[in-house]
Design an enzyme around this catalytic site. Structure first.
Site, PDB file in Angstrom:
ATOM      1  N   CYS A  16       2.222   0.316 -41.318  1.00 17.43           N
ATOM      2  CA  CYS A  16       2.410   0.354 -42.769  1.00 17.43           C
ATOM      3  C   CYS A  16       3.771   0.928 -43.117  1.00 17.43           C
ATOM      4  O   CYS A  16       4.538   1.339 -42.243  1.00 17.43           O
ATOM      5  CB  CYS A  16       1.307   1.181 -43.433  1.00 17.43           C
ATOM      6  SG  CYS A  16       1.413   2.946 -43.057  1.00 17.43           S
ATOM      7  N   CYS A  19       4.534   4.452 -41.839  1.00 20.52           N
ATOM      8  CA  CYS A  19       4.963   4.490 -40.433  1.00 20.52           C
ATOM      9  C   CYS A  19       6.455   4.193 -40.342  1.00 20.52           C
ATOM     10  O   CYS A  19       7.222   4.901 -39.682  1.00 20.52           O
ATOM     11  CB  CYS A  19       4.203   3.446 -39.615  1.00 20.52           C
ATOM     12  SG  CYS A  19       2.411   3.483 -39.746  1.00 20.52           S
ATOM     13  N   ASP A 424      39.127 -21.137 -50.965  1.00 24.52           N
ATOM     14  CA  ASP A 424      40.358 -21.534 -50.307  1.00 24.52           C
ATOM     15  C   ASP A 424      40.499 -23.049 -50.493  1.00 24.52           C
ATOM     16  O   ASP A 424      39.520 -23.733 -50.773  1.00 24.52           O
ATOM     17  CB  ASP A 424      40.276 -21.163 -48.821  1.00 24.52           C
ATOM     18  CG  ASP A 424      41.485 -21.627 -48.045  1.00 24.52           C
ATOM     19  OD1 ASP A 424      42.603 -21.452 -48.546  1.00 24.52           O
ATOM     20  OD2 ASP A 424      41.304 -22.189 -46.949  1.00 24.52           O
ATOM     21  N   ASP A 626      37.586 -20.544 -44.240  1.00 22.89           N
ATOM     22  CA  ASP A 626      37.254 -21.094 -42.926  1.00 22.89           C
ATOM     23  C   ASP A 626      36.872 -20.037 -41.910  1.00 22.89           C
ATOM     24  O   ASP A 626      36.551 -20.357 -40.779  1.00 22.89           O
ATOM     25  CB  ASP A 626      38.403 -21.954 -42.393  1.00 22.89           C
ATOM     26  CG  ASP A 626      39.683 -21.152 -42.185  1.00 22.89           C
ATOM     27  OD1 ASP A 626      39.629 -19.911 -42.245  1.00 22.89           O
ATOM     28  OD2 ASP A 626      40.730 -21.781 -41.956  1.00 22.89           O
ATOM     29  N   ASP A 630      41.332 -16.893 -43.419  1.00 26.15           N
ATOM     30  CA  ASP A 630      40.996 -16.158 -44.634  1.00 26.15           C
ATOM     31  C   ASP A 630      40.200 -14.886 -44.349  1.00 26.15           C
ATOM     32  O   ASP A 630      39.542 -14.356 -45.243  1.00 26.15           O
ATOM     33  CB  ASP A 630      40.190 -17.062 -45.574  1.00 26.15           C
ATOM     34  CG  ASP A 630      40.976 -18.285 -45.993  1.00 26.15           C
ATOM     35  OD1 ASP A 630      42.063 -18.115 -46.567  1.00 26.15           O
ATOM     36  OD2 ASP A 630      40.516 -19.404 -45.733  1.00 26.15           O
TER      37      ASP A 630
END
Length: 739
Positions: A16, A19, A424, A626, A630
């Protein structure tokens, strides 16, 4: 400063949110740990730590000290093998829960319907508690020994108290009758509660397995054998024995066993499961192919390149596994509440008992007992622990089906709030495969002289990796020109290149680079204007300080760009194109693609500055590029979206990776992220509201006005339903229609 390491540690015994929260707190307190994420769904902890201060063994010991199991992940196990092992474990867990739930349910029905003597009911209860419910009591005791409490504590205390109460009523009924109380027993309730909790766990386990269906589907893509050429003949071999460089033979309808490069034959390959591209992709010699994809048409041979953990399929599985093991920021609220939830519930249960015992009048003890047990049972925090991880798991799986890889819950959450998308140009809006379509010369020299100068220009560009440079080299090669090697080469980022070829000083690039070298571009100004008007990039070339030519390079817009940008704008997003190209050329391309705003003539650092400026305005910015050129802009943006090619997933480039070079994936990523956040909020709302309403009802607040008192059996059924409902709501994302 010491380098940071990250380790994934399988954790067992968590059931749960409480835990999960306790293990996470323990790890975060360890010296040298900078971040720790514990995932209930994945049953694992992901820990970032300083290896000079902490160690994996120390982290494992810290987990075990909380009462849960932990061990090192197998070093030689790939992501594919790890997922297969987890699938087997999940299947075994579901089968175990189902078996125990059925047997307990049958025994509970016997106890309720046949109403055997109390001692018979006691024996049935002991059997169920010792066998089917054993883990509840063992784990509750373990948590108590380590100073904690969790869902097992609530179930164990509730059913244990009911059992002890019933044993006293059975063994010493006079203690009740002398006080005017009936010696009622709750043995059948104990059995039914355990049966219902186990039934809930079984449904939950099955539903959780469904959340990993996309990941499981990826695992099953890889064939177990491959047809390879060895010692002059074709042989069937286990796929894990294929070595890079071996020739693999594929027939129509077969799955490709490993990644590679086509050496002979032609075909069309279905890559939809990995890239989301529905149309089969034509393959010819020299083309790369991906393991796990389907050969639809002709037969071909290809040379194996990457195998095992380095393959594209294995990398995608690893990315998805890691993403599903992360935590979305929205989870922190649930973590904070879960950390104190169980002790608060136990306190509320005690208060409920006292209130009923002191105020109920007739049969106050039994009513106090029933209400206190109902509070314990109905308050299980499982739903809170599942609310966010289930949504993340299903969403990352859905994204993978679309060819969109999210790197985690945080990327999903931030992507849902994107306001501005920065694109871009080259390779993002355009195809990224430019070609020289026209050349204008600055003089009327003989064609042989032009070719000599063009050969010098191509020689310089051969040392550059820029797509525009490649197009110039290809143009020279098509004209049959001999290209020498430059004796000197300098790359000018965002401008072009300069160097020395055969003793000649050569400069190739834009107008700004020419100005730096005091070279006038006026003789070709008209040619540059014509190129810009036609959405072509103008590249100037100079030899020995004199302008010699202008090369007009065209990079066509991707067929899907205009529709994708229209979709982004329909989602309410602002779209901006950043490029180093001239204003005129950039504007022509933007107009054709439907992009309203352009920032042209910017170098890589200028792209970063523009993103910072947008962020300073208070907007959440996504950068799409890409993944290589970039990288700084992708890192600066709130969400970096790297466009891959299916064969290169650009794993380190962004927060989101598009497996195909299609901008529609950006719109799909944003829409899926928004739907996922909506689902997370719904899950958390229902998980919280369930307890806000359920606990008071179980405590009996409706009894004075309506005479309504919730039995422990009904409370256990409601508790099971809450967890299943949260997982089921997350599973709706699998069938969501993402345009």
């Amino acid at each position: 400063m010491s380098a940071s390491s990250t380790v994934r540690i399988p954790v067992s015994g968590m059931t749960c949110a409480a835990c999960q929260a306790r293990v996470q707190r323990a790890l975060q307190k360890q010296p040298g740990v900078s971040d720790a994420t514990v995932n209930l769904m994945m049953k694992s902890a992901t820990v970032a730590f300083d290896p000079a201060v902490a160690s994996t063994d120390a982290l494992i010991a810290a987990i075990r000290a909380t009462g849960y199991g932990a061990e090192r992940a197998a070093d030689d196990q790939s992501a594919l093998e790890e997922q297969e092992a987890r699938d087997r474990a999940d299947a075994d867990e579901f089968a175990d829960f189902r078996r125990k739930a059925i047997v307990s349910g049958v025994l509970g029905a016997v106890a309720m319907l046949l109403m055997p003597p109390p001692w018979v009911q006691a024996v049935l209860a002991i059997v169920v508690m010792a066998w089917a419910g054993r883990d509840f009591y063992v784990r509750a005791w373990s948590a108590a020994r380590h100073g904690g409490a969790d869902m097992n504590t609530l179930v164990a205390v509730g059913t244990g108290a009911a059992f002890l109460y019933s044993m006293v009523a059975t063994a010493a009924p006079h203690l009740f009758t002398t006080s005017g109380l009936a010696p009622d027993v709750y043995f059948e309730a104990v059995i039914i509660i355990i049966a219902l909790v186990l039934t809930g766990h079984a449904f939950e386990a099955r539903a959780k397995r469904n959340t990993a269906s996309a990941l499981r589907a990826l695992i099953h893509l890889q064939p177990h054998t491959a047809r390879v050429e060895r010692f002059g003949s074709e042989v069937e071999a286990p796929v894990d024995t294929v070595e890079p460089g071996e020739i693999v033979i594929v027939r129509p309808g077969e799955r490709l066993p490993v990644d590679g490069e086509v050496t002979s034959g032609e075909s069309a390959v279905d890559e939809s499961m990995l890239t989301g591209e529905s149309v089969p992709v034509a393959k010819a010699p020299g083309d790369r192919v991906i393991g796990g994809t389907i050969n639809r048409a002709g037969a071909f041979r290809y040379r194996a390149t990457t195998v095992g953990a380095a393959s594209v399929l294995a990398q995608v599985v690893r990315l998805m596994r890691d993403a599903q093991g992360t935590r979305a920021p929205i989870q922190r609220l649930a973590d904070q509440i879960s950390g104190v939830f169980v002790p608060v519930v136990i306190a509320l249960s005690a208060i409920t008992f006292l209130a009923w015992y002191l105020l109920a009048g007739d049969a106050s003890l039994m009513r106090a007992f029933a209400a206190a047990v109902a509070v314990l049972i109905i308050a299980c925090p499982c739903a809170m622990g599942l609310a966010v991880p289930t949504a993340v798991m299903v969403a990352t799986g859905k994204g993978a089906e679309l060819g969109v890889l999210f790197k985690g819950g945080e990327a999903l959450q931030v992507a849902a709030g994107i306001q501005v998308v920065v694109l871009d140009k080259t390779g993002t809006v355009t195809e990224g495969h430019p070609s020289v379509v026209d050349v204008a010369y600055a003089s009327t020299a003989a064609s042989s002289v032009h070719d000599e100068r063009l050969a010098l220009v191509a020689a310089l560009e051969a040392s550059s990796e820029h797509p525009l440079a490649e197009s110039i080299v290809a143009y020279a090669a098509a004209r049959g020109l001999t290209v020498a090697r430059p004796s000197a080469f300098v790359s000018h980022t965002g401008l072009g290149a300069s160097g020395v070829v055969d003793g000649h000083a050569v400069v190739v690039g834009n107008a700004a680079l020419m100005a730096e070298h005091d070279i006038s571009v006026a003789p070709l100004a008209d040619a540059a204007e014509r190129a810009a008007a036609a959405a072509r990039t103008a590249v100037y070339a100079a030899v020995d300080g004199a302008l010699v030519a202008l090369l007009a390079i065209a990079d066509p817009i991707k067929p899907s760009s205009r529709a994708a940008i229209a979709r982004l704008r329909a989602l309410g997003l602002d779209v901006v194109m950043l490029t180093g190209d001239t204003e005129r050329t950039a504007r022509a391309i933007a107009d054709a693609a439907g992009i309203p705003r352009v920032v042209a003539g910017v170098l890589p650092e200028g792209k970063v500055a523009e993103i910072k400026r947008l962020q300073a305005e208070g907007t959440i910015v996504a950068m799409v590029g890409d993944g290589i050129n970039d990288a700084p802009a992708l890192a600066q943006a709130n969400v970096g979206i790297a466009i891959g090619t299916g064969t290169d997933i650009a794993a380190e480039a962004g927060d989101v990776v598009l497996m195909r070079g299609d901008l529609m994936g950006v719109a799909q990523a944003v829409e899926l992220a928004r739907r996922t956040m909506r689902t997370m909020r719904q899950n958390l709302f229902w998980a919280f509201i369930y307890n806000v309403i359920g606990i008071p009802v179980a405590a009996g607040v409706l009894y004075p006005a309506f005479g309504l008192l919730l039995s422990p059996v009904i409370a256990s059924a409601a508790m099971a339903f809450s967890s299943v409902s949260v997982v089921t709501n997350s599973l709706r994302l699998r069938s969501a229609r993402i345009a």
